[in-house]
Design an enzyme around this catalytic site. Structure first.
Site, PDB file in Angstrom:
ATOM      1  CG  ASP A  69      89.308   5.546  27.531  1.00 28.22           C
ATOM      2  OD1 ASP A  69      89.945   5.096  26.552  1.00 28.22           O
ATOM      3  OD2 ASP A  69      88.077   5.364  27.667  1.00 28.22           O
ATOM      4  CG  HIS A 271      83.344   3.396  28.713  1.00 31.83           C
ATOM      5  ND1 HIS A 271      83.061   3.914  27.463  1.00 31.83           N
ATOM      6  CD2 HIS A 271      84.691   3.384  28.800  1.00 31.83           C
ATOM      7  CE1 HIS A 271      84.200   4.186  26.831  1.00 31.83           C
ATOM      8  NE2 HIS A 271      85.202   3.872  27.617  1.00 31.83           N
TER       9      HIS A 271
HETATM   10 ZN   LIG Z   1      88.189   2.031  23.579  1.00 30.96          ZN
END
Ligand SMILES: [Zn+2]
Length: 310
Positions: A69, A271
């Site tokens: 990611d 995040h």
């Molecule tokens: Zn990570």
């Protein structure tokens, strides 16, 4: 002066799994028109398009670590730059293992880049300088994660000294650059004007720190103390503190504690785990500890505002 552009656009604010409205991590840092990309999750190219960023002005890509990611959009970007006819070099800074990944993909697709790709292997060592040019210095942070993971501190270059308006008449045009660089002014008749009478200090350079992905890491405090803007991951709330610990991520409270203890100007969270449909709970949790907190949104731009004028 002091109005130079220094801003961060969060292109993706999600964590590992796809969430509606959130792309995986990528950020665009604009320092006076020079663009630096931090991380490059899937979809970064689309995000760059949607915020109207010119790909060719991106000179550097910094990859924090090799969880997908954070970098699976990189090959697409490298390849598009090639197709668009890029000729100026691209600097990619990342873990050493990233180099063979890039090479293999280029080789397998028989792509011979039209531009030089300069790779810089990063080791996460806090305080180490990774890049300097005429706009910024980028130094590293050793984050705590399941893979070697590097955070980044962007410090803008100090500008030249500022000429005092009321003294301008004294300084011949051809001497102005030298005076801005700190020289005293010596006139043909022998008169000397000390620099401090002619100039004032330039504004303090602003700093932006990027911390993702990481468990709570108080050892970072000395390295991010007083930064004007801190981006810190907040994957979970305290209710999932155990999950945060297992996966080596942070809670919103932990991000805020770090911001508080490092006395930063502003905290920007990101995040977010896909389990959070909205960020209200994360924001409330962090704000209770550190009030100058905001949650990042995909495609939004956050100026790095000098802490002294907040
Ligand atoms: Zn990570």
């Amino acid at each position: 002066m002091g109005h130079r552009r220094f801003e961060v656009t969060t292109l993706g604010t999600g964590a590992a799994l796809p969430a509606r409205g959130r792309y995986p991590t990528s950020q665009l840092v604009n320092v006076n028109g020079s663009l630096y990309l931090i991380d490059c999750g899937e979809g970064t190219q689309q995000r760059l398009r949607s915020v109207g960023a010119n790909f060719m002005r991106i000179g550097h890509v910094f990859i924090s670590h090799l969880h997908g990611d954070h970098y699976l959009g990189l090959m697409g970007l490298i390849s598009s730059m090639h197709l668009m006819g890029r000729t100026i070099e691209l600097h990619v800074h990342g873990p050493a293992d990233l180099k063979p990944i890039i090479d293999l993909q280029l080789r397998s697709s028989q792509t011979y880049l039209r531009y030089p790709l300069e790779f810089h292997a990063l080791e996460p060592v806090s305080g180490r300088s990774a890049w300097t040019d005429d706009r910024v210095e980028v130094s590293l942070l050793a984050l705590r994660h399941r893979l070697p993971c590097t955070g980044f501190v962007f410090t803008e270059k100090r500008t030249q000294r500022l000429l005092r308006k009321e003294k301008l008449y004294l300084i011949p045009q051809f001497m102005r650059d030298r005076v801005k660089h700190g020289e005293d002014l010596e006139l043909p008749d022998g008169t000397v004007h000390p620099n401090r009478d002619l100039t004032t200090d330039p504004p303090e350079p602003r700093r932006y720190a990027y911390c993702s992905d990481t468990a709570y890491a108080p050892e970072l405090i000395d390295h991010i103390r007083g930064v004007d803007l801190l981006y810190h991951e907040a994957t979970f709330t305290e209710r999932l503190a155990r999950r945060a610990k297992e996966t080596m991520h942070s809670t919103a409270s932990q991000a805020a504690m770090l911001a508080h203890d490092a006395d930063v100007g502003q905290l920007l969270l990101g995040h977010f785990s896909s389990r959070y449909k909205n960020t209200d709970e994360l924001l409330a949790e962090a704000s209770a500890i550190f009030s100058r907190t905001s949650v990042s949104e995909d495609g939004h731009t956050y100026p790095v505002i000098a802490r002294s004028i907040l």
